[in-house]
Design a protein around this motif. Structure first.
Motif, short mmCIF file in Angstrom:
data_model
loop_
_atom_site.label_atom_id
_atom_site.label_comp_id
_atom_site.label_asym_id
_atom_site.label_seq_id
_atom_site.Cartn_x
_atom_site.Cartn_y
_atom_site.Cartn_z
N LEU A 1 0.84 -1.19 0.00
CA LEU A 1 0.00 0.00 0.00
C LEU A 1 0.88 1.24 0.00
O LEU A 1 1.81 1.35 0.80
CB LEU A 1 -0.90 0.03 1.24
N VAL A 2 0.59 2.16 -0.89
CA VAL A 2 1.27 3.45 -0.89
C VAL A 2 0.27 4.51 -0.44
O VAL A 2 -0.76 4.72 -1.09
CB VAL A 2 1.86 3.80 -2.26
N TRP A 3 0.59 5.13 0.68
CA TRP A 3 -0.30 6.12 1.28
C TRP A 3 0.08 7.51 0.75
O TRP A 3 1.25 7.89 0.72
CB TRP A 3 -0.19 6.07 2.80
N VAL A 4 -0.93 8.25 0.33
CA VAL A 4 -0.73 9.48 -0.43
C VAL A 4 -1.35 10.66 0.31
O VAL A 4 -2.55 10.66 0.63
CB VAL A 4 -1.37 9.35 -1.83
N ALA A 5 -0.52 11.66 0.61
CA ALA A 5 -1.03 12.95 1.06
C ALA A 5 -1.64 13.64 -0.15
O ALA A 5 -0.92 13.97 -1.10
CB ALA A 5 0.09 13.78 1.68
N ASP A 6 -2.94 13.83 -0.12
CA ASP A 6 -3.68 14.14 -1.35
C ASP A 6 -4.50 15.42 -1.19
O ASP A 6 -5.62 15.39 -0.67
CB ASP A 6 -4.58 12.95 -1.69
N LEU A 7 -3.92 16.52 -1.67
CA LEU A 7 -4.68 17.77 -1.75
C LEU A 7 -5.30 17.95 -3.13
O LEU A 7 -5.98 18.94 -3.39
CB LEU A 7 -3.78 18.96 -1.42
N GLY A 8 -5.06 16.98 -4.02
CA GLY A 8 -5.60 17.06 -5.37
C GLY A 8 -7.11 16.99 -5.41
O GLY A 8 -7.76 17.65 -6.24
N ARG A 9 -7.70 16.18 -4.53
CA ARG A 9 -9.16 16.00 -4.54
C ARG A 9 -9.86 17.33 -4.31
O ARG A 9 -10.81 17.70 -5.01
CB ARG A 9 -9.55 14.98 -3.48
N MET A 10 -9.38 18.09 -3.31
CA MET A 10 -10.03 19.37 -3.01
C MET A 10 -9.68 20.43 -4.04
O MET A 10 -10.47 21.34 -4.33
CB MET A 10 -9.70 19.82 -1.59
N ARG A 11 -8.48 20.30 -4.65
CA ARG A 11 -8.13 21.23 -5.74
C ARG A 11 -9.09 21.04 -6.92
O ARG A 11 -9.55 22.02 -7.53
CB ARG A 11 -6.70 20.95 -6.20
N ARG A 12 -9.36 19.79 -7.25
CA ARG A 12 -10.28 19.53 -8.36
C ARG A 12 -11.69 20.01 -8.03
O ARG A 12 -12.43 20.49 -8.90
CB ARG A 12 -10.27 18.04 -8.71
N LEU A 13 -12.08 19.88 -6.77
CA LEU A 13 -13.38 20.38 -6.32
C LEU A 13 -13.46 21.89 -6.53
O LEU A 13 -14.47 22.41 -7.04
CB LEU A 13 -13.58 20.04 -4.85
#
Length: 275
Positions: free
Chosen positions: A103-115
């Motif tokens: 499993l590679v755990w990802v700090a993901d601000l992309g979801r809210m950027r796309r929102l």
């Protein structure tokens, strides 16, 4: 809690602090799993099923998250060739390939950027260090919940920080969007009982637990004794060094960070300016 579980808890506690006298008056099955945690790098052929994975992710999503932002994602990898490529990027650690699930755990601000793009709204706050810290912290909280879940199901795990050695290459391998970065990996599998790996002793509680105000003199007085206990633990596995020596070597300078001294640059390039 069964008598056997209580005995195992006592054994784990003694190993955790390398102290046969240390005890807890409050114990339960959850604590028994947590206290018995150890890093597992050898696995049997038994699979990690989709049901196992679903349970781990459900536990991860039950962790606390800042303002319900949920700024993380996880990529589950079973393909041997992809695991091999990731292993090559993460200090050539063979257990990554051998583990049935990585499993590679990802700090993901992309979801809210796309929102924000979809809603045509500003999201300038995501550019700041606070937002990057939130993403990393929440990812770690989620992953640790998943670890406890996995171990409660009889699985073994080990975190892989070396996934940050080459962040851009890992992002390309996983197809990560902008504004997302792999924080660490997690190898998961059925533990091989022949592996020589024990419960590693931690610092004694008085070295980390302060009451009302931080007391560095009192806390640091426990380090020399801990060095002796950890040295004894390592000697059982033909390893050298104590805690103090390993800390000083690990943080000696940029050369000791395995490429991670340039992490700020990588964050910028991957869309997390963290200003």
């Amino acid at each position: 809690m069964s008598e056997l579980a209580a005995q195992l808890t006592d054994s784990a506690l003694a190993a955790r602090y390398a102290d046969q006298e240390f005890s807890l008056d409050v114990v339960n099955d959850v604590l028994a799993v947590q206290l018995a945690h150890r890093s597992v790098r050898k696995y049997l052929d038994g699979p990690v099923t989709d049901d196992h994975l679903k349970a781990m992710i459900a536990a991860a999503q039950s962790a606390s998250t800042t303002s319900n932002l949920q700024p993380w994602s996880v990529v589950a990898i079973r393909d041997p060739e992809r695991k091999a490529r990731l292993a090559a990027l993460a200090a050539a650690q063979e257990f990554i390939v051998e583990a049935p699930l990585f499993l590679v755990w990802v700090a993901d601000l992309g979801r809210m950027r796309r929102l924000a793009v979809r809603e045509e709204r500003p999201l300038d706050g995501a550019d700041y260090l606070e937002s990057t810290l939130i993403a990393f912290i929440d990812t770690a909280l989620a992953a640790q919940n998943a670890v406890v879940a996995a171990e409660s199901l009889g699985l073994g795990v080990v975190f892989v920080g070396a996934i940050r050695n080459h962040p851009e290459e890992v992002a390309a391998e996983l197809g990560l969007p902008q504004h997302a970065i792999a924080t660490f990996g997690l190898a998961v599998g059925v533990p091989d009982p022949i592996e020589q790996a024990g419960i590693k002793p931690r610092l004694p509680q008085p070295a980390v637990l302060h009451h009302e105000r931080y007391d560095d003199v009192s806390a640091d007085a426990h380090i020399s004794g801990y060095d002796q206990r950890l040295n004894g633990y390592y000697a059982r596995y033909d390893l050298a060094g104590d805690w103090s020596e390993r800390v000083l070597k690990r943080l000696a300078g940029p050369h000791s960070l395995s490429g991670r001294h340039r992490l700020r640059e990588a964050l910028e390039r991957l869309g997390l300016p963290s200003r």
